[in-house]
Design a protein around this motif. Structure first.
Motif, PDB file in Angstrom:
ATOM      1  N   PRO A  23       0.825  -1.214   0.000  1.00  0.00           N
ATOM      2  CA  PRO A  23       0.000   0.000   0.000  1.00  0.00           C
ATOM      3  C   PRO A  23       0.855   1.259   0.000  1.00  0.00           C
ATOM      4  O   PRO A  23       1.962   1.267   0.555  1.00  0.00           O
ATOM      5  CB  PRO A  23      -0.808  -0.128   1.293  1.00  0.00           C
ATOM      6  N   TYR A  26     -18.071  -0.558   3.861  1.00  0.00           N
ATOM      7  CA  TYR A  26     -17.489  -0.807   2.541  1.00  0.00           C
ATOM      8  C   TYR A  26     -18.590  -1.339   1.639  1.00  0.00           C
ATOM      9  O   TYR A  26     -18.848  -2.541   1.571  1.00  0.00           O
ATOM     10  CB  TYR A  26     -16.332  -1.809   2.642  1.00  0.00           C
ATOM     11  N   PRO A  28     -13.754   3.212   2.585  1.00  0.00           N
ATOM     12  CA  PRO A  28     -12.951   3.016   1.376  1.00  0.00           C
ATOM     13  C   PRO A  28     -13.830   3.120   0.117  1.00  0.00           C
ATOM     14  O   PRO A  28     -15.003   2.753   0.135  1.00  0.00           O
ATOM     15  CB  PRO A  28     -12.419   1.585   1.522  1.00  0.00           C
ATOM     16  N   HIS A  83     -13.869  -1.335  -5.010  1.00  0.00           N
ATOM     17  CA  HIS A  83     -12.877  -1.908  -5.923  1.00  0.00           C
ATOM     18  C   HIS A  83     -13.429  -1.979  -7.361  1.00  0.00           C
ATOM     19  O   HIS A  83     -14.619  -1.811  -7.599  1.00  0.00           O
ATOM     20  CB  HIS A  83     -12.471  -3.309  -5.452  1.00  0.00           C
ATOM     21  N   VAL A 116     -10.505   6.199   2.201  1.00  0.00           N
ATOM     22  CA  VAL A 116      -9.402   5.368   1.724  1.00  0.00           C
ATOM     23  C   VAL A 116      -9.509   5.242   0.214  1.00  0.00           C
ATOM     24  O   VAL A 116     -10.518   4.764  -0.311  1.00  0.00           O
ATOM     25  CB  VAL A 116      -9.440   3.972   2.382  1.00  0.00           C
ATOM     26  N   ASN A 136      -9.065   3.296  -2.041  1.00  0.00           N
ATOM     27  CA  ASN A 136      -8.913   1.893  -2.379  1.00  0.00           C
ATOM     28  C   ASN A 136      -9.029   1.643  -3.879  1.00  0.00           C
ATOM     29  O   ASN A 136      -8.249   0.885  -4.459  1.00  0.00           O
ATOM     30  CB  ASN A 136      -9.969   1.086  -1.619  1.00  0.00           C
ATOM     31  N   ARG A 137      -9.983   2.293  -4.514  1.00  0.00           N
ATOM     32  CA  ARG A 137     -10.223   2.061  -5.939  1.00  0.00           C
ATOM     33  C   ARG A 137      -9.037   2.543  -6.780  1.00  0.00           C
ATOM     34  O   ARG A 137      -8.613   1.860  -7.719  1.00  0.00           O
ATOM     35  CB  ARG A 137     -11.508   2.781  -6.360  1.00  0.00           C
ATOM     36  N   ASP A 197      -5.872   2.850  -5.818  1.00  0.00           N
ATOM     37  CA  ASP A 197      -4.675   2.037  -5.604  1.00  0.00           C
ATOM     38  C   ASP A 197      -4.852   0.625  -6.154  1.00  0.00           C
ATOM     39  O   ASP A 197      -3.881  -0.006  -6.599  1.00  0.00           O
ATOM     40  CB  ASP A 197      -4.339   2.002  -4.113  1.00  0.00           C
ATOM     41  N   TRP A 198      -6.080   0.132  -6.135  1.00  0.00           N
ATOM     42  CA  TRP A 198      -6.390  -1.172  -6.745  1.00  0.00           C
ATOM     43  C   TRP A 198      -6.085  -1.107  -8.248  1.00  0.00           C
ATOM     44  O   TRP A 198      -5.440  -2.004  -8.801  1.00  0.00           O
ATOM     45  CB  TRP A 198      -7.867  -1.452  -6.482  1.00  0.00           C
ATOM     46  N   ILE A 252      -7.629  -4.713  -0.008  1.00  0.00           N
ATOM     47  CA  ILE A 252      -8.540  -3.761   0.643  1.00  0.00           C
ATOM     48  C   ILE A 252      -8.151  -3.565   2.104  1.00  0.00           C
ATOM     49  O   ILE A 252      -8.040  -2.428   2.595  1.00  0.00           O
ATOM     50  CB  ILE A 252      -9.993  -4.255   0.533  1.00  0.00           C
ATOM     51  N   ASN A 286      -4.987  -1.557   2.395  1.00  0.00           N
ATOM     52  CA  ASN A 286      -5.214  -0.130   2.174  1.00  0.00           C
ATOM     53  C   ASN A 286      -5.825   0.531   3.401  1.00  0.00           C
ATOM     54  O   ASN A 286      -5.466   1.663   3.769  1.00  0.00           O
ATOM     55  CB  ASN A 286      -6.115   0.070   0.960  1.00  0.00           C
ATOM     56  N   ILE A 287      -6.769  -0.154   4.055  1.00  0.00           N
ATOM     57  CA  ILE A 287      -7.385   0.398   5.266  1.00  0.00           C
ATOM     58  C   ILE A 287      -6.352   0.527   6.379  1.00  0.00           C
ATOM     59  O   ILE A 287      -6.197   1.588   6.995  1.00  0.00           O
ATOM     60  CB  ILE A 287      -8.561  -0.488   5.707  1.00  0.00           C
TER      61      ILE A 287
END
Length: 481
Positions: free
Chosen positions: A41, A135, A161, A164, A199, A201-202, A204-205, A234, A237-238
């Motif tokens: 991450p 989430y 977050p 994804h 976060v 998340n999307r 960085d995914w 996920i 990332n959190i």
């Protein structure tokens, strides 16, 4: 202004590079997809800016000891990031003084933020967690309402977050950061408004997929759900947001400890001994004014100890207007339209209580296949007839049922039943004798929960001449009124 809150994220490569093969195959990887490096991450510099309270608790623990409570609400996406196993494994490694993790969740099939407001009322407020996680998907306006409710009734830190990448999002690949069912910029703005930790998340995914030239399905177990390694990403990332940023935004303190020394001025018949206020006579009193909706007492138990009687705002605690409705339980025999139907997905997710109610058990019984029902209290008796698609206030005025919080009412049938209880959440008397099997020493007890968020007065009076030791009071003030 924070660039992350205003900029538009566009992936700099073509849609064709991630088009799924025909037929699409999915693999539930325990480790990285073949040929890919392990995920690392990369939180932005401001990560953790809304988690100062959590960091303080992880770094210092609690006195007296108690678990760090996490509540997660959402859909199957929330379910598939686990039941706290990652937290229970990783937190002790990073924070040696951290308390044990207690993780609870409630999820529904494709459950959006709209209905989580009801579950929060009946589950989250009851436990008053240290951290809340959601989430899932939904209208950002509903997330706004959910976070507003949490900020009015809890002091928890909040983590949200972004969702994804799934197969349904392919049309947006390389064109927009949005999912087909999530406006990421709007979610980001809602989180900023309420001081919730957002976060990325999307983003960085997607960066991981691009770096390793992977198709979207590489981190999925089916067309929409994350596979095991996707869930790992996920959670990573959190957890990467559990850090100290360079600075924190200025915000009011939500949780405050009042020490025995600070309490001494308002005590009569108590004397200060070390870190405790001690009384050895009947009728000794401690009167404290506080702001908030919850208050807890830290005491010291002993085999020969006495008791305290509790008053709130001049009334015995068992008369104080502090009420909570329990989770609304759908009967197992309720009608099923589909084999996958679950009673929790076809029920009123939340009710609203009047300021003054009678603690009792309540039952909702559907009287038709068109949403009609009756509400009956175990003490009040039959309290009105309503319809799931229309606003309802019971005849006595105690209970309101909002149609927007009743999920899939069209699937309910005649005879379906739902039950819940209304309870007063105060403690009228505190015994300082250890419970059977417990050791003497410092203990914590919640004197009141779900008070109106505002000014209150707490009065504690010794019931006899046996010794009572008070170490502190913990006051909880949600940031929104």
């Amino acid at each position: 202004m924070n660039r992350l809150l205003t900029s538009t994220f566009i992936l700099p490569f073509a849609l064709s590079s991630l088009l799924a093969q025909d037929p699409v195959t999915f693999v539930n990887h325990d480790g990285p997809p073949p040929g890919a490096k392990p995920y690392v991450p990369k939180p932005p510099p401001e990560a953790g800016q809304h988690l100062q309270q959590t960091m303080d608790k992880f770094e210092n623990g609690f006195s007296p000891a108690r678990p760090f409570k996490i509540w997660a609400l959402g859909s199957s996406y929330t379910n598939m990031i686990g039941s706290g196993e990652v937290w229970q494994e990783e937190i002790p490694k990073q924070f040696p003084k951290a308390p044990p993790i207690e993780y609870k969740k409630m999820v529904g099939n494709s459950c959006p933020w709209l209905y989580l407001r009801g579950w929060a009322r009946h589950l989250v407020y009851a436990d008053q967690p240290d951290l809340f996680i959601t989430y899932t998907i939904g209208d950002p306006k509903d997330l706004d309402l959910l976070l507003a409710d949490l900020r009015k009734h809890t002091t928890a830190d909040i983590i949200v977050p972004s969702i994804h990448w799934r197969m349904r999002d392919e049309p947006n690949w390389g064109k927009s950061e949005d999912a087909v069912d999530q406006n990421v910029a709007a979610v980001r703005e809602v989180c900023a408004k309420h001081g919730a930790e957002f976060v990325e998340n999307r983003r960085d995914w997607a960066a991981y997929l691009k770096e390793h030239d992977l198709p979207i399905q590489a981190l999925l177990k089916d067309a929409v759900h994350q596979n095991t390694y996707g869930a790992h990403i996920i959670n990573s990332n959190i957890l990467s947001h559990l850090r100290r940023p360079a600075s924190y935004p200025e915000t009011p303190k939500r949780e405050k400890r009042i020490s025995a020394k600070d309490l001494a001025e308002s005590a009569k018949g108590f004397k200060l001994e070390g870190e405790d206020l001690v009384a050895t006579e009947a009728g000794a009193t401690l009167t404290v004014s506080f702001e908030g909706n919850r208050i807890e007492l830290i005491g010291v138990s002993a085999a020969d100890a006495g008791k305290l009687k509790v008053k709130i705002d001049g009334k015995p605690a068992d008369e104080a207007p502090a009420f909570l409705a329990t989770y609304i339980q759908g009967d197992k025999t309720n009608k099923k339209t589909l084999k996958t139907d679950n009673p929790r997905d076809m029920s009123p997710h939340g009710v609203t209580l009047a300021d003054t109610v009678v603690p009792q058990d309540w039952t909702i019984v559907m009287t038709s296949d068109a949403g009609d029902y009756t509400l009956t209290g175990s003490i009040t008796g039959k309290d009105g007839e309503g319809n799931a698609f229309k606003p309802f206030t019971s005849s006595s005025g105690q209970i309101q049922i909002e149609p927007e919080l009743w999920r899939r009412a069209e699937r309910n049938g005649k005879g379906d039943r739902f039950t819940f209880s209304v309870q007063r959440v105060t403690v009228p008397e505190v015994s300082f004798v250890p419970e059977e099997g417990a050791e003497a020493g410092a203990f914590r007890i919640r004197l009141a929960n779900m008070l109106k968020n505002g000014p209150h007065t707490l009065e504690l009076t010794t019931a006899d001449a046996k010794p009572v030791r008070i170490r502190a009071l913990d006051v909880f003030q949600p940031p929104a009124r």
